[in-house]
Design an enzyme around this catalytic site. Sequence first.
Site: not given
Lengths: 311, 311, 311, 311
Positions: A80-81, A111, A186, A261
């Site tokens: 998901l975003p 992420t 990440k 982001k």
Amino acid sequence: MTLKTARFFLRTLQTRNASNVSFIGLGQMGTRMANNLVKKGQQIKVFDIVPEALSSVSGAQQCSSAEEAARDADIVVTMLPTGDIVKETLLAEKGILKGMPKKALLIDCSTIEPKMAQELSRLSTDSGVRFIDAPVSGGVTGAEAATLTFMVGGADADLAEARPVLEKMGARIFKCGDIGAGQIAKLCNNLILGITMIGTCEAMNLGVKLGLDPKLLTDIVNVSTGRSWSSDTYNPVPGILPNVPSSNGYAGGFSVPLIAKDLGLAEAAALSCGTPLMLGAMAHQLYRALILNGYGDKDFSVVYEFLKGKK
Amino acid sequence: MTLKTARFFLRTLQTRNASNVSFIGLGQMGTRMANNLVKKGQQIKVFDIVPEALSSVSGAQQCSSAEEAARDADIVVTMLPTGDIVKETLLAEKGILKGMPKKALLIDCSTIEPKMAQELSRLSTDSGVRFIDAPVSGGVTGAEAATLTFMVGGADADLAEARPVLEKMGARIFKCGDIGAGQIAKLCNNLILGITMIGTCEAMNLGVKLGLDPKLLTDIVNVSTGRSWSSDTYNPVPGILPNVPSSNGYAGGFSVPLIAKDLGLAEAAALSCGTPLMLGAMAHQLYRALILNGYGDKDFSVVYEFLKGKK
Amino acid sequence: MTLKTARFFLRTLQTRNASNVSFIGLGQMGTRMANNLVKKGQQIKVFDIVPEALSSVSGAQQCSSAEEAARDADIVVTMLPTGDIVKETLLAEKGILKGMPKKALLIDCSTIEPKMAQELSRLSTDSGVRFIDAPVSGGVTGAEAATLTFMVGGADADLAEARPVLEKMGARIFKCGDIGAGQIAKLCNNLILGITMIGTCEAMNLGVKLGLDPKLLTDIVNVSTGRSWSSDTYNPVPGILPNVPSSNGYAGGFSVPLIAKDLGLAEAAALSCGTPLMLGAMAHQLYRALILNGYGDKDFSVVYEFLKGKK
Amino acid sequence: MTLKTARFFLRTLQTRNASNVSFIGLGQMGTRMANNLVKKGQQIKVFDIVPEALSSVSGAQQCSSAEEAARDADIVVTMLPTGDIVKETLLAEKGILKGMPKKALLIDCSTIEPKMAQELSRLSTDSGVRFIDAPVSGGVTGAEAATLTFMVGGADADLAEARPVLEKMGARIFKCGDIGAGQIAKLCNNLILGITMIGTCEAMNLGVKLGLDPKLLTDIVNVSTGRSWSSDTYNPVPGILPNVPSSNGYAGGFSVPLIAKDLGLAEAAALSCGTPLMLGAMAHQLYRALILNGYGDKDFSVVYEFLKGKK
């Protein structure tokens, strides 16, 4: 029976048991990942908030809510975003935690902030559900080719159980540490990426403006100390590499808002431990300035075009 | 006789003729390069402004001035700190151009401004001497192992003549364009290098502060989109790779003032063509701030230590 | 006669003698400055490379070359875009130094590199001409109102002679040091200006996006620690102040390429003495990126619009 | 009775009623603010978590907990280091909200995130307590001299009630908007401040390195476009102004960690609305790098010393 043998059996067992897998979040990445699960013989249930997305995974069982998808699942994968959206998808009235059986395993591939991963883990534990964070690198190409790298934070036993599912979607799995450690790894990787791409764009643009052939300059850089994934695999100059966004009008790929982001998450993480990110902060602001000036739907290598200028 | 055959003969002839080679500038790089010439059977004369440096190339004929070294030379190689010093070494009373025979070839391996390379070429031509710029990448390690990359600007015929000499010192030769193009390519590469190294330092430092094992993080980055020469070949975190400056107290290697110099040259070149270097300018300033704050004699990967902090 | 009295007489004498003044360079600034000379009773000859510009100073004697304008002059004032152009205007076949009488005084009001000012001084001296650098601050408004600030480098006696001329065009004169010191002071001031304007734009934009009234925020900043010329005299938000470029579509004023030029000169000067300009370098690159992205003909406060974004 | 008259009466009434005022948080700022309340005839109760701090306000009634201090208070003023600490001080077992009467007014003068101010307001409202945010500018000097500027977010009636108390500690009060707006204004101001100070340090350092007298350069800047509070009131070069930290070994004043904190809050606020802060981000990172390299206990104008360098 040695520990190693025991682990082998356990793993085999888990592999066999994971018959019920659900996948929630069918965007650019999720759709490709879910399709790979199906292609490799895993039956799955899928859910996305956008009804049209449900049909993008042929062979999957479409569900009308996250709760329905999670019901009876041994493993639920989320892609998901943002962290807030994962949280909402867990806690909503028809959310994942409403449906998920006790002791089932939630694998969050989104992420998100490392601290949010820890919060999601607590929320899951409160509902009797196990949790690991497993964000990916490799982008849409890696998702398509099932060559993603998973960076995992959580318990070893939980990763062992997740492994057969992850291996159907990716090529490499790194155990990074406790809950949230996958996210940290990440973010660190993408921090380098966001900076190195801009550096590569600056240098390629400079060379071209001064008369160098960009193909030649790429060849030189790729055998020299300036070599990186941004130069040899994802070159930002149109026409150098065939199947990258820069050769396709900077369409598709890893969009400017997404790298922005991730750099924002890296900065928040850096702030939490008083660590300076000199170039990271600058790169972050530059990508954000690009969003505001008409590049918001382009691949992040479009920095090259911004630096080249319109005139 | 085709043009190709003619070139072959010409090159063979030139190879044979280049019996008289001189090497001027015996610093960290020059000493190693000159030694490789000797090792591979090339008789050379050498000169350096520091008398002690002369004895560092065993088997070479030591000269007491640049003029003496250049006399009777077919090829003179220069490896000097700045463009102004090369210029002075050319024009001084006992300078290179005083001694060098007409039609001999000057190969400048120094890293200097592209415009200065063009000026040196004009000065050489005025004295009847041919000129190419051939800066290198690969650092002290590459100089030692004769695996340098040469980036060459100048005429094809001149490069053909230089090639046998360059091949004794390096592994790769790129013809980049006209006079100065070698310098441009070098600066573009080092611009990426200077930025990517800082980005890698920022991310490794962030990961370590947040609890990741730096070896694991390196392994992840090296198979992911953050991969670069700075992470896989010259990692800035002590103890990750065996033979790099970071594992040796940041001694030796590519010093902070040298990368600062190259970024300054890149900026000047960028200014000349109105090209913005957002991160390049920032990286440049950061290296300069390091010089002023006690890191001036360290390898440039010491940025890691600066970011980590003293407390 | 005391030294002070002697100086007074000398100055009076010089004031009387400076009957022949020439002005070369009739751009945005020069035209206004030359007009003020005429208004205040100084007869002048003028020259500009653009023939149409000659008629912009009514009452001045128009010349067909720099040489003609400089002939018989006691004082020649130059106001030109770059150091290279000043140099060319001095040395050209029909250049200033061809026409200028021995011992006459050249006042260069252009903003150029401090080192170039020193070179121009040497060239002038070689022709028997005296030289001072006298760059200005105050912009088009200050030029119009004859309230410019002059920052002067050179000999005290030369400044004494220049003073009556400068006072007709400006309100303040600072003696900064030897030749070039005027330029250094100018660059230091504009370095602060270029940075502070961006900072003010960032903060005003942030406040507005978060719902503050920009007029109120300006009022607060102007009585607080964020106060500066950029907030209280040249506010970048449209509609706050009546007669500034931001309230007029960012037309006129101090264009982006001009501030970018000054920051480039500051950076070159900083490079020469190993001084880091962290924000200065960044500001420089940002203005250059603006030029390449469609803001090249706007006042530099247009950074506000860039940060605000198009969408 | 007109609205204006009514307001006057209401305000008079409130002034009379505010007999019970408590002050919580006696750090560098709080001690001085509380002392000014006492000096101007306001009886107060005080509390700080550090027992020794209690005696720093002579004439105040010392309390052993926040709850005790808040009990029976009409107005409670808090001046604490972070939003989390304010929240904890509100909610703790012996916290403010445990003691504070219904309808009493909480004035938070701390600098915190705008969103946290909104959260604190909700928490207060839930306990029947009114809330305004009223962060200050003016620093320790302004706190000492009772010349602070208050930037207030909240209801007009609440500000009217707070005004007599605020006026004893400061010279100006700005109503900025709804809850949190005071914080936004404060962050915007300090964002400019943090940037402008670095710009001023860069330029002063450049000028001095190039031979200018810093006093002269300051005089020039202060009447030119580079003028700001950082140059005319808080000059970062030692010896220019008498009573500023730079002239006192950079002791006291506004510490590097505090400006870094404010820039971090500004960045978080900018992130929330997608606004780029190019120089703000860079300034933030630079201050954070200073903390890690030995400047953590100095006034923020110590950037000058960092840029000047140790060698």
